[in-house]
Scaffold this active site. Structure first.
Site, PDB file in Angstrom:
ATOM      1  CB  CYS A  53     -45.735 -39.410  -7.702  1.00 51.85           C
ATOM      2  SG  CYS A  53     -44.071 -40.092  -7.692  1.00 51.85           S
ATOM      3  CG  ASP A  85     -42.146 -45.331 -13.548  1.00 50.81           C
ATOM      4  OD1 ASP A  85     -43.118 -46.088 -13.668  1.00 50.81           O
ATOM      5  OD2 ASP A  85     -41.816 -44.505 -14.404  1.00 50.81           O
ATOM      6  CB  CYS A 126     -46.155 -41.263 -11.063  1.00 47.81           C
ATOM      7  SG  CYS A 126     -44.645 -42.258 -10.951  1.00 47.81           S
ATOM      8  CG  ASP A 127     -41.704 -40.945 -14.257  1.00 51.10           C
ATOM      9  OD1 ASP A 127     -41.815 -40.148 -13.299  1.00 51.10           O
ATOM     10  OD2 ASP A 127     -40.659 -41.542 -14.510  1.00 51.10           O
ATOM     11  CE  LYS A 128     -43.138 -44.298 -17.992  1.00 55.44           C
ATOM     12  NZ  LYS A 128     -42.541 -44.001 -16.690  1.00 55.44           N
ATOM     13  CB  CYS A 195     -38.637 -38.342  -8.737  1.00 56.16           C
ATOM     14  SG  CYS A 195     -39.276 -39.976  -8.320  1.00 56.16           S
ATOM     15  CD  GLU A 446     -38.365 -45.407 -16.218  1.00 56.21           C
ATOM     16  OE1 GLU A 446     -39.020 -44.470 -16.681  1.00 56.21           O
ATOM     17  OE2 GLU A 446     -38.087 -45.516 -15.004  1.00 56.21           O
ATOM     18  CB  SER A 472     -35.169 -43.877 -14.613  1.00 58.75           C
ATOM     19  OG  SER A 472     -35.425 -42.809 -13.731  1.00 58.75           O
TER      20      SER A 472
END
Length: 558
Positions: A53, A85, A126-128, A195, A446, A472
């Site tokens: 990511c 993650d 990435c996500d966060k 992702c 998650e 997730s």
């Protein structure tokens, strides 16, 4: 202080005889006499080679720096952290995931506040990274632009990271041998980028663009592409324009902008994590946003995008037909977006969308309003005696809208995962995974591994999963998370016993434990709060300071 209003902060660091030492330090990193007269633009990079990511973001940061320099600023690149993650899911390490959002916000605020940057670009993968970056920019409230690192391309045979997680469940059921699992593992992640479905990274990138904190198109670009490089360079230049006009995050991140973000993520079928993060971002900038706002907006907004995890297509395929800009134009024309919201272009949302071309004829990713995937929101805000202060479900309708079953109680994700994979979990079960909330986990992990195992074993329509943890963006099935109050605080989820009947109703938006108030009161009298799992370190600090998930699980409230 400098007469140049663009240099409100850097002038305090480098102007005058008293700042000779500061200038001496900066000369060593390449400053010239002329550079000290320019607005300083901090470039917050989340580069790291520990995850696909973020592995390319160093190059993106350099492009943003070049854009700021060309526009008359002086850029400085600094790093903040990322975790993965995808790597940590299903392990104790995943407890650090949500914590990393706060660390990212803290670090951006710390560096920019210390160094006197006048404006910023923050680049996340990435996500966060995304909510963490935005929260840091919001705290500082200096002219800023967020850049999304971009989406990954599909793996072989249209696979992605969720394909790997679900292959594990398929193997447990005997549907896939080890060689087949390894073949998916080897080909699912072909290179750089976040992702590839409408999971949390692409959801949050879309929300931030809809909110106006990214340049148009930033959320829907492939990570490795000329478009993404151009986006980064333009973002650096855009900060100088924002400095000239004195447009700050508080001018952009208004109540109406958050409503736009919620509307767009509903149409895209976005992640439940968006509820947590948008509330946290709003709280940080001083905008009131609650769970009920998601429910109210969801009544009038349909799901239109056939994107993974519950749909078919990937983000790269949405990129190929124009990204989210044509969708936003449709929503604006239908009166579902606030067109007068200011954006980082210095123009309103309506002005940005004025000349956007429609999607190509025949595309099947984004449906028309008269043929939605779901007529109202898939993000369901549930209340009941199991969740007095709210819970968040992701119900697309493909799983059904009602579920009643018997409770199977687990005190950790790992315990539930073992029972799913060994076949102990059967049709009709409601898995209750508790003590995984923000305080109790700590860290609100998650539940991707359990939900993927359920799907892989073919139980997606036959088993429900509820938790005070979260999910997730890749999770799907009949799942309810963010149950509040959480178990560690004595919430009703702590009082569920094996075999209790639980009903989830995604039409009436209720989650009910079939146990009397008197019995729940009796159970509460004998309940004891568990000992903290961590006594020192970042997880312990998080557990002591974090607020409820219904408040965004932030850590800096007074």
């Amino acid at each position: 202080m400098s007469e140049d209003k663009r240099r409100q902060y850097s002038s305090q660091v480098v102007d005058g005889i008293g700042k000779s030492a500061s200038r001496a330090m900066l000369r060593a990193v390449g400053f010239t006499d002329e550079d000290f007269k320019k607005p300083q633009v901090g470039i917050a990079s989340t580069w790291s080679n520990l995850t696909p990511c973020n592995m390319h973001i160093n190059r993106l940061a350099e492009e943003s720096a070049a854009g700021a320099d060309e526009a008359g600023g002086k850029s400085l690149i600094f790093n903040t952290i990322t975790i993965s993650d995808g790597i940590a899911n299903g392990t104790e390490g995943m407890k650090y995931s949500l914590v990393s959002r706060e660390v990212i916000a803290d670090s951006i605020e710390t560096v920019a506040g210390c160094e006197g940057f006048d404006g910023l670009v923050a680049i996340g993968g990435c996500d966060k990274n995304m909510p963490g970056c935005i929260m840091g920019l919001a705290r500082l409230n200096r002219p800023s632009v967020f850049v999304y690192g971009g989406t990954i391309l599909p793996g072989e045979n249209h696979t992605d990271i969720i394909s790997v997680f679900e292959a594990v469940g398929a193997h447990a059921q005997g549907k896939m041998d080890l060689i087949e699992v390894k073949q998916i593992e080897e080909k699912a992640i072909p290179g750089a980028g976040s992702c590839g479905g409408m999971y949390t990274a692409n959801t949050m990138a879309s929300a931030i663009e809809a909110m106006g904190m990214s340049l148009p198109g930033s959320s829907a670009q492939n990570a490795v592409s000329n478009n993404k490089l151009e986006d980064c360079r333009a973002a650096g230049a855009a900060v100088l324009h924002l400095l000239e006009k004195d447009i700050k995050p508080s001018d952009i991140m208004t109540r109406e902008a958050f409503e736009n973000a919620i509307t767009v993520i509903i149409t895209l079928g976005g992640s439940t994590n968006a509820v947590l993060h948008l509330i946290a971002m709003a709280n940080t900038i001083g905008v009131e946003l609650t769970l009920d706002d998601f429910a109210e907006i969801g009544k009038r907004v349909p799901v239109l995008a056939d994107l993974r995890p519950s749909g078919h297509y990937m983000m790269s395929e949405l990129v190929a037909i124009g990204g989210i800009q044509p969708l936003m134009k449709r929503l604006l024309d239908r009166g579902l977006l606030h067109g007068d919201c200011m954006t980082v272009t210095g123009k309103t949302l309506a002005e940005n969308l004025a000349d956007v071309a429609p999607y190509p004829e025949g595309q099947q990713i984004i449906r028309d309003f008269d043929n939605p995937i779901k007529a109202d929101s898939h993000l369901r805000i549930l209340y009941g005696n199991l969740a007095p202060t709210g819970a968040v479900a992701k119900i697309t309708g493909k799983e059904g809208t009602h579920f009643t079953g018997r409770a199977r109680v687990f005190h950790s994700e790992e315990e539930a995962q073992e029972r799913i994979l060994d076949g102990s979990v059967v049709a009709g079960d409601v898995l209750v995974i508790r003590y995984e909330g923000p305080k109790g986990g700590p860290g609100m992990r998650e539940m991707l591994s359990p939900t993927s195992a359920i799907m892989g074993r073919g139980l997606g329509s036959d088993v429900a999963l509820i938790t005070d943890g979260r999910f997730s963006g890749g999770s799907h099935g009949f799942v309810v998370g963010h149950i509040t109050p959480e178990a560690a605080e004595g919430g009703p989820i702590a009082l569920v016993e094996e075999g209790d009947m639980i009903t989830i109703d995604a039409v009436e938006n209720r989650i009910v434990l079939d146990v009397s108030d008197q019995e729940l009161a009796r159970r509460l009298e004998t309940w004891q709060a568990p000992e903290p799992k961590y006594k020192r370190g970042v997880l312990a600090k998080f557990a002591r300071t974090v607020q409820s998930a219904s408040q965004g699980a932030i850590t800096d409230l007074p």
